[in-house]
Motif scaffolding. Sequence first.
Motif, PDB file in Angstrom:
ATOM      1  N   ALA A   1       0.838  -1.200   0.000  1.00 37.30           N
ATOM      2  CA  ALA A   1       0.000   0.000   0.000  1.00 37.30           C
ATOM      3  C   ALA A   1       0.874   1.252   0.000  1.00 37.30           C
ATOM      4  CB  ALA A   1      -0.936  -0.008   1.201  1.00 37.30           C
ATOM      5  N   LEU A   2       1.929   1.280   0.823  1.00 37.82           N
ATOM      6  CA  LEU A   2       2.833   2.424   0.836  1.00 37.82           C
ATOM      7  C   LEU A   2       3.560   2.564  -0.502  1.00 37.82           C
ATOM      8  CD1 LEU A   2       4.385   2.385   4.417  1.00 37.82           C
ATOM      9  CD2 LEU A   2       2.864   4.094   3.445  1.00 37.82           C
ATOM     10  N   GLY A   3       3.945   1.438  -1.076  1.00 37.54           N
ATOM     11  CA  GLY A   3       4.614   1.461  -2.379  1.00 37.54           C
ATOM     12  C   GLY A   3       3.721   2.041  -3.463  1.00 37.54           C
ATOM     13  N   LEU A   4       2.441   1.784  -3.363  1.00 38.58           N
ATOM     14  CA  LEU A   4       1.502   2.298  -4.350  1.00 38.58           C
ATOM     15  C   LEU A   4       1.068   3.740  -4.024  1.00 38.58           C
ATOM     16  CD1 LEU A   4      -0.774  -0.831  -4.890  1.00 38.58           C
ATOM     17  CD2 LEU A   4       0.980   0.045  -6.423  1.00 38.58           C
ATOM     18  N   LEU A   5       0.942   4.050  -2.735  1.00 39.11           N
ATOM     19  CA  LEU A   5       0.429   5.360  -2.344  1.00 39.11           C
ATOM     20  C   LEU A   5       1.500   6.460  -2.308  1.00 39.11           C
ATOM     21  CD1 LEU A   5      -2.068   4.432   0.502  1.00 39.11           C
ATOM     22  CD2 LEU A   5      -2.588   5.096  -1.845  1.00 39.11           C
ATOM     23  N   TYR A   6       2.738   6.118  -1.973  1.00 39.30           N
ATOM     24  CA  TYR A   6       3.781   7.140  -1.840  1.00 39.30           C
ATOM     25  C   TYR A   6       3.974   7.971  -3.117  1.00 39.30           C
ATOM     26  CZ  TYR A   6       8.158   9.477  -0.866  1.00 39.30           C
ATOM     27  OH  TYR A   6       9.121  10.437  -0.703  1.00 39.30           O
ATOM     28  N   PRO A   7       4.071   7.311  -4.296  1.00 40.10           N
ATOM     29  CA  PRO A   7       4.203   8.131  -5.513  1.00 40.10           C
ATOM     30  C   PRO A   7       2.993   9.047  -5.728  1.00 40.10           C
ATOM     31  CG  PRO A   7       4.773   5.859  -5.995  1.00 40.10           C
ATOM     32  CD  PRO A   7       4.224   5.888  -4.598  1.00 40.10           C
ATOM     33  N   LYS A   8       1.814   8.575  -5.352  1.00 35.09           N
ATOM     34  CA  LYS A   8       0.618   9.407  -5.522  1.00 35.09           C
ATOM     35  C   LYS A   8       0.649  10.583  -4.554  1.00 35.09           C
ATOM     36  CE  LYS A   8      -2.149   5.828  -7.526  1.00 35.09           C
ATOM     37  NZ  LYS A   8      -3.381   5.222  -7.723  1.00 35.09           N
ATOM     38  N   VAL A   9       1.105  10.353  -3.317  1.00 37.01           N
ATOM     39  CA  VAL A   9       1.219  11.442  -2.343  1.00 37.01           C
ATOM     40  C   VAL A   9       2.249  12.457  -2.838  1.00 37.01           C
ATOM     41  CG1 VAL A   9       1.976  11.991   0.006  1.00 37.01           C
ATOM     42  CG2 VAL A   9       0.437  10.064  -0.384  1.00 37.01           C
ATOM     43  N   LYS A  10       3.367  11.967  -3.359  1.00 39.09           N
ATOM     44  CA  LYS A  10       4.406  12.846  -3.890  1.00 39.09           C
ATOM     45  C   LYS A  10       3.855  13.653  -5.070  1.00 39.09           C
ATOM     46  CE  LYS A  10       8.789  13.770  -3.431  1.00 39.09           C
ATOM     47  NZ  LYS A  10       9.196  14.653  -2.383  1.00 39.09           N
ATOM     48  N   ASN A  11       3.064  12.990  -5.921  1.00 43.25           N
ATOM     49  CA  ASN A  11       2.460  13.650  -7.066  1.00 43.25           C
ATOM     50  C   ASN A  11       1.477  14.728  -6.601  1.00 43.25           C
ATOM     51  OD1 ASN A  11       1.928  14.196  -9.727  1.00 43.25           O
ATOM     52  ND2 ASN A  11       0.422  12.561  -9.952  1.00 43.25           N
ATOM     53  N   ILE A  12       0.722  14.445  -5.559  1.00 42.37           N
ATOM     54  CA  ILE A  12      -0.221  15.422  -5.006  1.00 42.37           C
ATOM     55  C   ILE A  12       0.549  16.625  -4.458  1.00 42.37           C
ATOM     56  CG2 ILE A  12      -1.859  15.826  -3.117  1.00 42.37           C
ATOM     57  CD1 ILE A  12      -2.890  12.951  -3.614  1.00 42.37           C
ATOM     58  N   GLN A  13       1.686  16.398  -3.804  1.00 46.19           N
ATOM     59  CA  GLN A  13       2.498  17.511  -3.296  1.00 46.19           C
ATOM     60  C   GLN A  13       3.040  18.359  -4.444  1.00 46.19           C
ATOM     61  OE1 GLN A  13       5.399  15.504  -0.886  1.00 46.19           O
ATOM     62  NE2 GLN A  13       4.122  15.611   0.968  1.00 46.19           N
ATOM     63  N   ASN A  14       3.461  17.710  -5.523  1.00 46.00           N
ATOM     64  CA  ASN A  14       3.944  18.453  -6.696  1.00 46.00           C
ATOM     65  C   ASN A  14       2.821  19.273  -7.325  1.00 46.00           C
ATOM     66  OD1 ASN A  14       6.512  17.443  -6.390  1.00 46.00           O
ATOM     67  ND2 ASN A  14       6.237  15.789  -7.868  1.00 46.00           N
ATOM     68  N   ILE A  15       1.644  18.698  -7.384  1.00 48.03           N
ATOM     69  CA  ILE A  15       0.492  19.416  -7.934  1.00 48.03           C
ATOM     70  C   ILE A  15       0.165  20.625  -7.070  1.00 48.03           C
ATOM     71  CG2 ILE A  15      -2.004  19.253  -8.335  1.00 48.03           C
ATOM     72  CD1 ILE A  15      -1.493  16.360  -9.311  1.00 48.03           C
ATOM     73  N   LYS A  16       0.217  20.452  -5.740  1.00 48.10           N
ATOM     74  CA  LYS A  16      -0.045  21.581  -4.841  1.00 48.10           C
ATOM     75  C   LYS A  16       1.005  22.683  -5.033  1.00 48.10           C
ATOM     76  CE  LYS A  16      -2.537  19.384  -1.037  1.00 48.10           C
ATOM     77  NZ  LYS A  16      -2.496  19.005   0.377  1.00 48.10           N
ATOM     78  N   ALA A  17       2.275  22.300  -5.193  1.00 50.42           N
ATOM     79  CA  ALA A  17       3.340  23.294  -5.395  1.00 50.42           C
ATOM     80  C   ALA A  17       3.126  24.039  -6.719  1.00 50.42           C
ATOM     81  CB  ALA A  17       4.704  22.619  -5.366  1.00 50.42           C
ATOM     82  N   ASP A  18       2.772  23.313  -7.777  1.00 51.34           N
ATOM     83  CA  ASP A  18       2.493  23.946  -9.070  1.00 51.34           C
ATOM     84  C   ASP A  18       1.292  24.883  -8.969  1.00 51.34           C
ATOM     85  OD1 ASP A  18       4.595  22.632 -10.229  1.00 51.34           O
ATOM     86  OD2 ASP A  18       3.360  21.068 -11.178  1.00 51.34           O
ATOM     87  N   TRP A  19       0.272  24.452  -8.261  1.00 55.53           N
ATOM     88  CA  TRP A  19      -0.930  25.263  -8.091  1.00 55.53           C
ATOM     89  C   TRP A  19      -0.589  26.557  -7.351  1.00 55.53           C
ATOM     90  CZ3 TRP A  19      -3.567  26.620  -3.535  1.00 55.53           C
ATOM     91  CH2 TRP A  19      -4.784  27.240  -3.733  1.00 55.53           C
ATOM     92  N   LEU A  20       0.237  26.440  -6.310  1.00 60.49           N
ATOM     93  CA  LEU A  20       0.637  27.616  -5.552  1.00 60.49           C
ATOM     94  C   LEU A  20       1.453  28.575  -6.424  1.00 60.49           C
ATOM     95  CD1 LEU A  20       0.662  29.052  -2.815  1.00 60.49           C
ATOM     96  CD2 LEU A  20       2.730  27.784  -2.267  1.00 60.49           C
ATOM     97  N   ALA A  21       2.382  28.026  -7.209  1.00 65.58           N
ATOM     98  CA  ALA A  21       3.192  28.869  -8.098  1.00 65.58           C
ATOM     99  C   ALA A  21       2.312  29.565  -9.138  1.00 65.58           C
ATOM    100  CB  ALA A  21       4.263  28.030  -8.789  1.00 65.58           C
TER     101      ALA A  21
END
Length: 191
Positions: free
Chosen positions: A31-51
């Motif tokens: 579950a962590l192996g599958l979810l970690y990339p998605k969490v990282k992707n969500i953080q990148n999306i949030k950073a892009d949205w903020l920028a």
Amino acid sequence: MAKKEKKNTGKLSSTTFSLIVICIVGVLAVALGLLYPKVKNIQNIKADWLANTIRLEEQKRFYPAYAQACNLADTQFANLLPLPERKAIAREEISGLGEVFKQIAEKEGVALSENRMDTESFKTGAELISMNITYKGEFLHFRPCLIELIKLPCFNSLENVEIRTDRDNVRYCSIRCKIAIENNDVSKNQG
């Protein structure tokens, strides 16, 4: 025999417990192996949205100036300067230009701070003379002074315009221009 059965049951339950723990840890790892990339992707999306949000806020702030500049760029301005016919000034009349520059200053609400002629350019045979003129006053009054200067029949060209402010917040507009003068070259007059 009852004791043996109890021992087996105890062993089975610890083996079963170990298997359950291993399965839970395995499921969590997957579950962590599958979810970690998605969490990282969500953080990148949030950073892009903020920028992008910051960039849009900056654009909102500067858009009115940009829109006004676009409107000015598309506007066709009529030639509002009815310039007189250009003619050279007689050499004897050059000394009177200081009074003309002073009258322009008084008319436009500024003071004539400096009026210097470049003596190197004032030699026999020269058709142009360089003048250094400095006006002191309000920033918005410098433009009409320049227009009045350009309207002079003997005006030829601007070499330099510099606006500066001193420590006391007094503004100066220094102008270096060329004035057309009559050529009094003796060799040309004789021929």
